[in-house]
Design an enzyme around this catalytic site. Structure first.
Site, PDB file in Angstrom:
ATOM      1  N   CYS A   1       0.839  -1.207   0.000  1.00 41.06           N
ATOM      2  CA  CYS A   1       0.000   0.000   0.000  1.00 41.06           C
ATOM      3  C   CYS A   1       0.877   1.262   0.000  1.00 41.06           C
ATOM      4  O   CYS A   1       1.516   1.557  -0.990  1.00 41.06           O
ATOM      5  CB  CYS A   1      -0.990  -0.064   1.173  1.00 41.06           C
ATOM      6  SG  CYS A   1      -2.298   1.177   1.081  1.00 41.06           S
TER       7      CYS A   1
ATOM      8  N   GLU B   1      -1.992  -9.187   3.156  1.00 38.36           N
ATOM      9  CA  GLU B   1      -2.257  -9.719   4.506  1.00 38.36           C
ATOM     10  C   GLU B   1      -3.745  -9.741   4.826  1.00 38.36           C
ATOM     11  O   GLU B   1      -4.162 -10.298   5.831  1.00 38.36           O
ATOM     12  CB  GLU B   1      -1.474  -8.905   5.547  1.00 38.36           C
ATOM     13  CG  GLU B   1      -2.034  -7.527   5.917  1.00 38.36           C
ATOM     14  CD  GLU B   1      -1.755  -6.423   4.896  1.00 38.36           C
ATOM     15  OE1 GLU B   1      -1.293  -6.734   3.779  1.00 38.36           O
ATOM     16  OE2 GLU B   1      -2.004  -5.245   5.223  1.00 38.36           O
TER      17      GLU B   1
ATOM     18  N   HIS C   1      -3.637  -5.133  -0.156  1.00 37.80           N
ATOM     19  CA  HIS C   1      -3.153  -5.676   1.115  1.00 37.80           C
ATOM     20  C   HIS C   1      -3.144  -7.208   1.064  1.00 37.80           C
ATOM     21  O   HIS C   1      -4.175  -7.825   1.320  1.00 37.80           O
ATOM     22  CB  HIS C   1      -4.043  -5.200   2.268  1.00 37.80           C
ATOM     23  CG  HIS C   1      -3.868  -3.750   2.560  1.00 37.80           C
ATOM     24  ND1 HIS C   1      -2.921  -3.287   3.445  1.00 37.80           N
ATOM     25  CD2 HIS C   1      -4.483  -2.659   2.063  1.00 37.80           C
ATOM     26  CE1 HIS C   1      -2.974  -1.967   3.484  1.00 37.80           C
ATOM     27  NE2 HIS C   1      -3.908  -1.550   2.649  1.00 37.80           N
TER      28      HIS C   1
END
Lengths: 201, 254
Positions: free
Chosen positions: A80, A183, A181
């Protein structure tokens, strides 16, 4: 191999740690220039305002060791804002400097679409990508941002579209960046992080 | 290629356990937040919301522990809230593992709370929750768990919240909540067209068709529901398949 997570106070550090842990990878979080200089692999998560990251790099003296490590070939993944800061600057805080490792400026997404660009979107692969190896081209990744890097850059390996086309994945030698993202992107994100760990090993 | 419409299960908790009720009253136990979070993460939920509907100050540490336990199960985004009154409350929730914070009653009383959170975490992390109740041709903003009118117009408050830095609106129809007769598409469309940020529709869902309607007629960016997911009345995977087959862009297969 241990992944050194640069912790400048971004909210997504714990979820990045958990995602790496699930893949069996060892990680440490740091905000010290010495740890960055010693790192075997670097990960820069980021979320929120560009100025918070750019300011932290200067105030905590992380900019020089980070640029030096990346020039030396240490594998790096920016998430990001961690992708955006690789470029020269951002319209979000024009007075601040990025790392200028990639050419171009980060711009606001157009106002004819809902912002932030928030949610799951697909990406279009431009060329062979090491980060996206083995990942089905139709999968979705989770995005949460209002600014984005230009896709005209030679290092862009995948783009995304929200009002305009922008860089979703950049790869330049040892430097990798993703606007979304991983994650937070379920199985697909986990696979991408796995690819980075393999590249960094 | 475009942004997928999101399906968001919501865990209403008393701080520790998931509870459910109709029109915000008559609560009963509906399960362990961590177990439900793990299930939804696996079943293809696009995000998860966890709320402390009791929101009593002395039980705050228990709720923060619940956020930590839920976050540990997820590889999708987590929103948390309920009783957030200060920037410090927001920080605690983010530190516990939430990606976004919802504010409601306290933001109506002190709108600067939205700006404070937005400056610290970015607009993408601030969700303005609005409970709306129809009043003639308008909707009133309701506070204190939907029980009290704030004597404010919902459209006007949504616009103000966005200008203060909210990055998303979680819009609950108090009239529809718990009724299972479908989302309020009229309300949702009105707000969705009035603001520049994504809108999550909530309240009244039961059938897969209700979700098609809220995306197609209501212009919602995301749809939230609780008990129909907890009870297994509506499995998420089957819902997304139904949406996909009805021409709604969703993350499917997931």
């Amino acid at each position: 191999m241990k992944v050194t997570i640069i912790d400048y106070g971004a909210g997504n550090v714990p979820s990045v740690e958990r995602a790496l842990e699930r893949l069996g990878a060892e990680s440490e979080r740091t905000s010290s220039p010495e740890d960055i200089s010693r790192a075997q692999a670097l990960l820069l998560p980021g979320v929120g305002h560009y100025s918070a990251l750019a300011r932290a790099l200067d105030e905590q003296n992380l900019r020089a060791p980070l640029v030096e490590a990346l020039r030396r070939g240490v594998p790096f993944l920016g998430i990001c804002l961690g992708l955006q800061v690789l470029f020269e600057s951002s319209a979000e805080s024009p007075e601040m400097h990025g790392l200028s490792l990639l050419a171009g400026k980060v711009c606001a997404l157009p106002s004819n679409v809902k912002l932030p660009h928030m949610g799951w979107n697909q990406i279009a692969m431009n060329r062979e990508s090491q980060l996206l190896a083995g990942i089905d081209p139709s999968v979705y990744f989770y995005f949460a941002h209002s600014y984005a890097a230009p896709d005209s850059n030679g290092s862009t390996s995948a783009t995304c579209f929200h009002g305009t086309s922008f860089a979703a994945v950049v790869e330049e030698r040892n430097i990798y960046g993703v606007q979304f993202h991983p994650e937070k992107s379920g199985e697909a994100g986990s696979r991408l992080l796995h690819n980075f760990l393999r590249l960094a090993a | 290629m475009s942004l997928a419409h999101r399906i968001i299960p919501c865990l209403d908790t008393d701080g520790t356990r998931v509870v459910k009720g109709v029109n915000f009253v008559g609560l009963r136990d509906a399960g362990d937040p961590r177990a439900l979070a793990a299930r939804y993460n696996k079943e293809g939920a696009d995000e998860l919301v966890v709320l402390d509907i009791a929101a009593s100050r002395d039980r705050r540490p228990t709720f923060l522990e619940t956020i930590r336990r839920v976050a540990a199960e997820l590889s999708i985004p987590l929103t948390a809230g309920g009783g957030i009154q200060t920037l410090e409350d927001g920080r605690a929730v983010v530190r516990a593992g939430a990606d976004k914070v919802t504010v409601n009653t306290a933001a109506v009383a002190r709108p600067e709370l939205i700006s404070e959170l937005s400056r610290e975490f970015g607009a993408q992390a601030v969700v303005l929750a609005i409970d709306a109740k129809r009043n003639g041709r308008h909707w009133d903003v309701m506070v204190r768990g939907g029980r009290e009118s704030a004597s404010r117009d919902v459209v006007e408050w949504a616009r103000e919240g966005v200008s203060l830095g909210a990055g998303e609106i979680l819009l609950t129809s108090v009239d529809r909540d718990g009724t299972q007769i479908g989302f309020d598409t009229e309300l949702t469309r009105e707000i969705s067209e009035a603001v520049t940020v994504p809108v999550i529709a909530s309240g009244g869902a039961k059938l897969p068709k209700h979700f098609v309607d809220i995306f197609k007629e209501g212009a919602a960016d995301a749809a939230l529901a609780a008990s129909i997911f907890h009870d297994g009345v509506q499995p998420i995977r089957a819902l997304k398949e139904f949406l996909f087959k009805n021409g709604v862009e969703v993350r499917w297969p997931c």
